[in-house]
Write an enzyme that holds these catalytic residues in place. Structure first.
Site, PDB file in Angstrom:
ATOM      1  N   ILE A 531      40.798  42.784  44.272  1.00 10.14           N
ATOM      2  CA  ILE A 531      41.451  41.753  43.453  1.00 10.14           C
ATOM      3  C   ILE A 531      41.163  41.903  41.972  1.00 10.14           C
ATOM      4  O   ILE A 531      41.749  41.219  41.162  1.00 10.14           O
ATOM      5  CB  ILE A 531      41.051  40.331  43.910  1.00 10.14           C
ATOM      6  CG1 ILE A 531      39.522  40.207  43.958  1.00 10.14           C
ATOM      7  CG2 ILE A 531      41.673  39.970  45.227  1.00 10.14           C
ATOM      8  CD1 ILE A 531      39.038  38.791  44.168  1.00 10.14           C
ATOM      9  N   GLU A 535      32.638  45.073  35.841  1.00 16.61           N
ATOM     10  CA  GLU A 535      31.942  45.983  34.932  1.00 16.61           C
ATOM     11  C   GLU A 535      31.416  47.205  35.684  1.00 16.61           C
ATOM     12  O   GLU A 535      31.409  48.310  35.195  1.00 16.61           O
ATOM     13  CB  GLU A 535      30.775  45.180  34.337  1.00 16.61           C
ATOM     14  CG  GLU A 535      30.051  45.834  33.212  1.00 16.61           C
ATOM     15  CD  GLU A 535      30.839  45.683  31.919  1.00 16.61           C
ATOM     16  OE1 GLU A 535      30.520  46.412  31.014  1.00 16.61           O
ATOM     17  OE2 GLU A 535      31.778  44.871  31.870  1.00 16.61           O
ATOM     18  N   PHE A 536      31.017  46.987  36.951  1.00 17.96           N
ATOM     19  CA  PHE A 536      30.312  48.040  37.684  1.00 17.96           C
ATOM     20  C   PHE A 536      31.098  48.630  38.840  1.00 17.96           C
ATOM     21  O   PHE A 536      30.642  49.529  39.504  1.00 17.96           O
ATOM     22  CB  PHE A 536      28.996  47.487  38.234  1.00 17.96           C
ATOM     23  CG  PHE A 536      28.000  47.167  37.167  1.00 17.96           C
ATOM     24  CD1 PHE A 536      27.146  48.134  36.684  1.00 17.96           C
ATOM     25  CD2 PHE A 536      27.926  45.891  36.642  1.00 17.96           C
ATOM     26  CE1 PHE A 536      26.230  47.838  35.699  1.00 17.96           C
ATOM     27  CE2 PHE A 536      27.011  45.586  35.659  1.00 17.96           C
ATOM     28  CZ  PHE A 536      26.159  46.571  35.181  1.00 17.96           C
ATOM     29  N   VAL A 539      36.200  44.530  42.395  1.00 18.18           N
ATOM     30  CA  VAL A 539      35.947  43.194  42.939  1.00 18.18           C
ATOM     31  C   VAL A 539      36.963  43.008  44.064  1.00 18.18           C
ATOM     32  O   VAL A 539      38.149  43.267  43.877  1.00 18.18           O
ATOM     33  CB  VAL A 539      36.140  42.095  41.869  1.00 18.18           C
ATOM     34  CG1 VAL A 539      35.825  40.735  42.451  1.00 18.18           C
ATOM     35  CG2 VAL A 539      35.257  42.370  40.661  1.00 18.18           C
ATOM     36  N   LYS A 557      31.656  41.764  44.800  1.00 22.04           N
ATOM     37  CA  LYS A 557      31.567  42.690  43.665  1.00 22.04           C
ATOM     38  C   LYS A 557      30.802  43.902  44.139  1.00 22.04           C
ATOM     39  O   LYS A 557      29.725  43.749  44.736  1.00 22.04           O
ATOM     40  CB  LYS A 557      30.803  42.057  42.514  1.00 22.04           C
ATOM     41  CG  LYS A 557      31.606  41.073  41.726  1.00 22.04           C
ATOM     42  CD  LYS A 557      30.854  40.717  40.456  1.00 22.04           C
ATOM     43  CE  LYS A 557      31.674  39.743  39.649  1.00 22.04           C
ATOM     44  NZ  LYS A 557      31.076  39.477  38.358  1.00 22.04           N
ATOM     45  N   ASP A 650      28.639  33.896  26.740  1.00 20.99           N
ATOM     46  CA  ASP A 650      29.975  34.476  26.868  1.00 20.99           C
ATOM     47  C   ASP A 650      30.916  33.480  27.530  1.00 20.99           C
ATOM     48  O   ASP A 650      31.684  33.821  28.423  1.00 20.99           O
ATOM     49  CB  ASP A 650      29.891  35.775  27.690  1.00 20.99           C
ATOM     50  CG  ASP A 650      31.162  36.597  27.573  1.00 20.99           C
ATOM     51  OD1 ASP A 650      31.982  36.302  26.679  1.00 20.99           O
ATOM     52  OD2 ASP A 650      31.325  37.541  28.366  1.00 20.99           O
TER      53      ASP A 650
HETATM   54  P1  AMP Z   1      34.059  39.930  36.726  1.00 22.94           P
HETATM   55  O1  AMP Z   1      33.415  41.247  36.825  1.00 22.94           O
HETATM   56  O2  AMP Z   1      33.194  38.811  37.238  1.00 22.94           O
HETATM   57  O3  AMP Z   1      34.637  39.637  35.367  1.00 22.94           O
HETATM   58  O4  AMP Z   1      35.311  39.965  37.751  1.00 22.94           O
HETATM   59  C1  AMP Z   1      36.485  40.698  37.479  1.00 22.94           C
HETATM   60  C2  AMP Z   1      37.700  39.969  38.012  1.00 22.94           C
HETATM   61  O5  AMP Z   1      37.600  39.825  39.421  1.00 22.94           O
HETATM   62  C3  AMP Z   1      37.829  38.538  37.461  1.00 22.94           C
HETATM   63  O6  AMP Z   1      38.508  38.483  36.246  1.00 22.94           O
HETATM   64  C4  AMP Z   1      38.606  37.870  38.580  1.00 22.94           C
HETATM   65  O7  AMP Z   1      39.987  38.143  38.425  1.00 22.94           O
HETATM   66  C5  AMP Z   1      38.102  38.568  39.830  1.00 22.94           C
HETATM   67  N1  AMP Z   1      37.002  37.777  40.442  1.00 22.94           N
HETATM   68  C6  AMP Z   1      35.681  37.890  40.201  1.00 22.94           C
HETATM   69  N2  AMP Z   1      34.994  37.011  40.953  1.00 22.94           N
HETATM   70  C7  AMP Z   1      35.891  36.333  41.690  1.00 22.94           C
HETATM   71  C8  AMP Z   1      35.801  35.270  42.667  1.00 22.94           C
HETATM   72  N3  AMP Z   1      34.626  34.733  42.994  1.00 22.94           N
HETATM   73  N4  AMP Z   1      36.928  34.822  43.222  1.00 22.94           N
HETATM   74  C9  AMP Z   1      38.127  35.356  42.853  1.00 22.94           C
HETATM   75  N5  AMP Z   1      38.270  36.336  41.944  1.00 22.94           N
HETATM   76  C10 AMP Z   1      37.173  36.822  41.367  1.00 22.94           C
END
Ligand code: AMP
Length: 872
Positions: A531, A535-536, A539, A557, A650
């Site tokens: 989805i 960063e790593f 997701v 993640k 942030d």
């Molecule tokens: P992040 O690395 O946390 O910025 O996650 C990257 C993208 O994954 C986010 O912008 C969301 O679109 C999606 N994402 C991350 N965590 C979630 C979650 N708990 N539920 C749904 N989408 C998520």
């Protein structure tokens, strides 16, 4: 045939040819004298010459000994026989053999027609065929094929036969075979048989139509190629809501549409007659004709009190009429009981504590029949508002007030009340929402600051000593469940509020992960789809099924392969941070998978994803109240983080996640993107000592890295602006340097279109240069709660206050109407350097400038006129 040259004695009369004649006759009538030996009556066929001659010089054999073969054609012949005559006029020859024969085209079946054996009289002869069994001539023509003189049929024949309905061509168009059972062919033509459409069958060969199976039908207009369908099942769960003498009926779709798309509904009404028995309803009016209804609702008005009405809702479709059986439908009886109490209104909060809410409401107005209508008691229904599947609780009370107890602290509860009279329950009130108090909210944060601010360095030293002491204790500590234990290393401030511990203060950060995050067995997790990109690594969305617990959607993640130990630590630090937080507006950590590859962090799943893109996708779709509700959630989460002494650094709409109930949760506790060599995301600008998201960051944090909860408040103000403008980019396409300059010159973002003034004022408060003057999150939550309780306050927008229209820079700027030219005005507001830009863009009169208030304005520091969404 002898060569003349080698028999000179034969003289000049020697010949090397002979003549062939024939005489046609119907009977054997020839004698020595009849017919006369002469041409006519004999008919000459040809003079025949030999191809090879025999020489007498003794050189016989080899090629010269070959006999000659000649094929001659006679005819046309009409008689039943003929004589042949060989006339030798001086040749020395011998006839060794004569063969007489004729050619014919054999009987054949081709192109679905049979052609008889045909003798080619002449060069070609056309033969008429007849269509094979099961075929018919198209256009009434009979098929024709040509028989060639050499006994071969000329192809192709003109194929005018085609298989009739129920039969298809087979074996190279030589026969029309009946369609096998289970298939059919509806009409004459070249198409093959087709499999019977769904729910139909043909039991014998040669079907031209497949009949519907028992219980299935075709509507009158359905073609034979259409599947057979059936009437729909009954509509489900009819509900009625009474409103005065009107009843609104509402029902759900039938489970089975019968396989058709022409579903409609019919509502039949009967009333129980005074003398007994059901009669058709009288004196009712329907908002729509109750037949052929496409919608699943109907309003009926004119209901009389005490009359029992029976509404039967039928689901019908195109085959309902073809089907003899009557549709059953679902039914519901409705009576207006004049003695039911009115709906309860005006629920108010009298008092609230951390675990209770005291409420009071208005007594419903007097019912028409006071004897039966007196309110006996009330039923209060309440549940946690932010829960997806809340436990609904009920309570009964004789008075129009009650106290709900054993509630959770700082939790929103939805409450509904209904009154009961002797005649039964009245309608429930609309949903009212109240919140319990937090666990000593006022004391928590100030206490920390008090410690840090007044007692100063000495106390901080003591705190550090305590941290070290507790870390030592933790080493010998037990392995308790993180949620329920008071983790070693955390102090209690006020009642139960714990302080956040930076996982990097642990000697071994893996220890922090073990401390704050549950290890999840990899077999409990099922990954379903990617989805997003973190960063790593990717997701993903997936499911988590822990034995004995309900299966839940989760976000996963992952840490992509090939990572260094340091990257692994940084990746997992997010889990160590998140695992310390337990709040409805903070993303909830389910756990981590560290002893399996890939390493994963598992959190609750937020169906609507990141807030910024969610708002952009739903531009203009939410009311100010809904937006304020979202902002309230974010502020509440941030208040919690501030109480924990956690500085987010942030806070931005991209780092807020939204679930299916529009609940917003703060996320993104990773630190890596701030690290110098980490990500390449342009949102984060390299500054001395790390990367900073300039547009969201307070000036003191940009200038000298002073990150505090007050700098988070600045970021919160930007999030407010993002939310109220449905995901617009803060400062649009201004460069980061222009943003820094503009902020330095006291420029602040204007109110987004239609933004309530009170909210813009709150944003401006968050963007105070002096961080001590910015509101605290507790105050922001209270301010938003106040607005939610008084929705009328959200109706006032900047647009409705022309007198207080915001000047470009700050409120001290004089209004343009007091200047004689645009240039003079620009100079007065210290924007003289934009005069040229205004002139070039044609903004030379105030009336022009006023027209463009929401479109263009200059950007501080560059003398440009750029698209601008604010108001002058
Ligand atoms: P992040 O690395 O946390 O910025 O996650 C990257 C993208 O994954 C986010 O912008 C969301 O679109 C999606 N994402 C991350 N965590 C979630 C979650 N708990 N539920 C749904 N989408 C998520």
């Amino acid at each position: 045939m002898m060569e003349c040259a080698s028999t000179p004695q034969a003289g000049r009369s020697c010949k090397e040819t002979f003549n062939l004649y024939y005489y046609p006759a119907n009977a054997d009538i020839a004698t020595d004298h009849f017919p006369k030996w002469m041409e006519n009556p004999w008919i000459k066929v040809d003079t025949v010459a030999a191809d090879t001659l025999v020489r007498r010089n003794g050189r016989m054999g080899g090629a010269s000994m070959r006999s000659n073969v000649k094929t001659l054609r006679l005819g046309p012949l009409k008689e039943s026989g003929f004589y042949l005559a060989f006339l030798d006029q001086g040749a020395c020859m011998a006839v060794l053999a004569v063969r007489v024969y004729y050619r014919l085209c054999p009987a054949v079946v081709a192109s679905l027609a049979s052609f008889p054996e045909t003798v080619p009289a002449g060069l070609v002869v056309s033969a008429e065929g007849s269509c094979v069994e099961g075929a018919e001539g198209s256009l009434g023509r009979r098929p024709i094929m040509y028989c060639r003189e050499d006994g071969e049929w000329a192809k192709p024949a003109a194929g005018d036969c085609i298989c009739v309905a129920g039969r298809e061509e087979k074996d190279g168009r030589t026969k029309c075979s009946a369609c096998p059972p289970g298939s059919f062919k509806p009409k004459v033509g070249e198409l093959p048989c087709q499999i019977c459409p769904p729910s139909s069958l043909s039991t014998s060969a040669g079907a031209t139509v497949c009949n519907c199976k028992v219980g299935y039908y075709r509507a009158t207009g359905d073609p034979v190629t259409a599947p057979c369908t059936k009437p729909p099942s009954s509509p489900r769960s009819i509900v009625s809501s009474l409103n005065g003498s009107t009843v609104d009926l509402d029902w759900s779709e039938p489970l089975d549409s019968g396989g058709r798309s022409d579903l409609y509904y019919e509502v039949r009404c009967s009333e129980y007659a005074a003398g007994g028995g059901w009669i058709p309803c009288t004196r009712l009016s329907f908002v729509q004709r109750p037949e052929k209804l496409k919608e699943r609702k109907l309003s009926v008005s004119g209901l009389r009190p005490q009359v029992i009405y029976n509404f039967r809702v039928l689901a019908l479709n195109g085959v309902s009429e073809t089907n003899g059986a009557a549709a059953m439908g679902e039914e519901l009886n409705v009576t207006i009981d004049r003695d039911l109490p009115n709906a309860v209104t005006g629920i108010q909060q009298l008092a609230a504590s951390t675990s209770s809410l005291s409420l009071k409401w208005k007594t419903p107005g007097p019912p028409p029949s006071p004897s039966r209508g007196t309110v006996l008691d009330y039923e209060v229904k309440y549940y946690e508002k932010d829960q997806e599947d809340p436990r609904i609780m009920y309570l009964k009370t004789p008075a129009n007030e009650t106290t709900l107890s054993e509630l959770r602290a700082r939790t929103m509860y939805a409450v509904q009340v209904r009154a009961r009279s002797e005649a039964g329950y009245g309608a429930f009130s609309g949903e009212s929402v109240f919140q319990t108090l937090e666990l000593d909210p006022e004391k928590a944060q100030p206490q920390v600051e008090l410690i840090a601010g007044t007692v100063g360095v000495g106390t901080l030293l003591i705190l550090i000593v305590v941290v070290i002491a507790v870390l030592c204790v933790r080493k010998h500590g037990s392995n308790k469940e993180p949620e329920y234990s008071d983790k070693p290393g955390q102090y209690l401030i006020g009642h139960n509020t714990k302080l956040y511990i930076d996982p990097f203060t642990y000697e071994d950060p893996n220890e922090a992960v073990r401390e704050f995050a549950k290890e999840i067995d990899a077999s409990y997790v099922k990954i379903e789809e990617v989805i997003g990109a973190g960063e790593f690594g990717e997701v993903c969305r997936g499911r988590l099924k822990v034995p004995g617990k309900k299966e839940n959607y989760v976000a996963i993640k992952t840490l992509k392969g090939g990572y260094t130990e340091r990257q692994r630590r940084e990746f997992l630090s997010e889990a160590s941070i998140m695992g310390q937080f337990h709040h409805p507006n903070i993303i909830h950590l389910e756990g981590v998978i560290t002893n399996n590859s890939p390493v994963m962090i598992i959190t609750e799943y937020m169906e609507n994803g990141a807030l910024d893109s969610f708002l952009r996708q739903n531009d203009g779709q939410f009311t100010p109240i809904q937006l304020v509700g979202m902002l309230r959630g974010i502020a509440s989460g941030m208040r919690y983080l501030a109480e924990m002494n956690y500085v987010h650094r942030d806070l931005a709409a991209r780092n807020i996640l939204v679930n299916s109930n529009l609940v917003c949760k703060v996320s993104d506790f990773g630190l890596s993107r701030f690290l110098q060599e980490g990500s390449t995301d342009p949102t984060y600008t390299s500054c001395l000592g790390g990367k900073i998201p300039i547009r969201w960051t307070a000036p003191e944090a940009i200038a000298f890295r002073k990150f505090t909860s007050s700098s988070d408040v600045w970021g919160y103000g930007i999030v407010m602006w993002e939310v109220m403008s449905f995901g617009e980019r803060p400062y649009w396409d201004m460069s980061n340097q222009d943003v820094i300059n503009a902020i330095e010159q006291d420029y602040r973002l204007p109110a987004p279109p239609d933004c309530p003034s009170a909210l813009h004022q709150l944003m401006l408060d968050c963007w105070q240069r002096d961080r001590a003057s910015r509101p605290r999150f507790t105050e922001i939550v209270s301010a938003l709660d106040k607005l939610i309780r008084n929705p009328a306050s959200l109706k006032i927008t900047t647009r409705e206050q022309p007198g207080s229209s915001q000047p470009l820079l700050d409120q001290r700027t004089p209004h343009y109407s007091s200047f004689s030219s645009v240039g003079e005005w620009l100079h007065a507001i210290k924007m003289g350097r934009y005069e040229e830009g205004f002139r070039t863009a044609g903004f030379t009169t105030f009336s022009r400038v006023r027209q463009i208030t929401t479109e263009y304005v200059m950007v501080a520091g560059r003398g440009l006129v750029v698209p601008w969404r604010g108001r002058l």
